[in-house]
Structure formats: structure tokens, C-alpha cells
Write a protein that holds these residues in place. Structure first.
Motif, PDB file in Angstrom:
ATOM      1  N   ASN A 169     -83.811  67.829 -78.958  1.00 21.11           N
ATOM      2  CA  ASN A 169     -84.071  68.530 -80.217  1.00 21.11           C
ATOM      3  C   ASN A 169     -83.462  69.935 -80.203  1.00 21.11           C
ATOM      4  N   GLU A 177     -79.761  69.539 -80.685  1.00 25.35           N
ATOM      5  CA  GLU A 177     -79.446  69.211 -82.078  1.00 25.35           C
ATOM      6  C   GLU A 177     -79.447  70.469 -82.940  1.00 25.35           C
ATOM      7  N   THR A 197     -76.826  65.148 -85.165  1.00 32.26           N
ATOM      8  CA  THR A 197     -78.014  64.372 -84.838  1.00 32.26           C
ATOM      9  C   THR A 197     -77.943  64.001 -83.361  1.00 32.26           C
ATOM     10  N   ASN A 214     -79.816  61.719 -80.481  1.00 31.15           N
ATOM     11  CA  ASN A 214     -80.779  60.653 -80.239  1.00 31.15           C
ATOM     12  C   ASN A 214     -81.049  60.569 -78.747  1.00 31.15           C
ATOM     13  N   THR A 239     -80.922  56.819 -77.172  1.00 26.37           N
ATOM     14  CA  THR A 239     -79.598  56.219 -76.954  1.00 26.37           C
ATOM     15  C   THR A 239     -78.659  57.145 -76.193  1.00 26.37           C
TER      16      THR A 239
END
Length: 73
Positions: free
Chosen positions: A16, A19, A32, A34, A37
Motif C-alpha cells: 500500500n 502504491e 495499483t 497487488n 500476485t
């Protein structure tokens, strides 16, 4: 233009932080990360070359999460 990069990050909170740092980088329209993944999708501003913007993205991410890795392929 959107590009996907493989990343290596240890926790969801760190993802986070990465990001948010990437989103604030000049030349980035959106980003973004993730954690599940281990991928980062970066959408670049029109006319911006990903190869010239990504070093700044990496620097910004390393500032908030020094142990992260972003693989440019």
C-alpha cells in the motif's frame, strides 16, 4: 499506456505504501499494487515514456519501503 511489473514486497501494508508513492510520481497517472500476485500496474500519463518514468517510481517506492524490489524485466 499501462505496464505491469513483477515486484517483491513482504507485506500488504508495504504494498500500500508503494502504491501511494508510485501514484505521486511525476508522469504516473495511476498505479495499483497487488500484494497477493506480487504485481504493480502503472498507468503512465500520455506522452510519457515508461523507461524514463520508472526510475523515479522505483526511487519513490524505495524511500517508503527500502526492502522492496521492482523488476523492469
Amino acid at each position: 499506456m499501462k505496464k505491469t511489473y513483477k515486484i517483491d514486497v513482504d507485506c500488504a501494508n508495504c504494498a500500500n505504501l508503494m502504491e501511494n508513492a508510485a501514484k505521486k510520481t511525476e508522469g504516473v497517472q495511476n498505479a495499483t499494487v497487488n500484494f497477493m500476485t506480487q504485481k504493480m500496474i502503472v498507468e503512465f500519463n500520455e506522452g510519457k515514456d515508461p523507461a524514463s518514468v520508472m526510475p523515479a517510481v522505483i526511487k519513490a517506492c524505495k524511500k517508503v519501503e527500502p526492502d522492496c524490489e521492482i523488476f523492469l524485466k
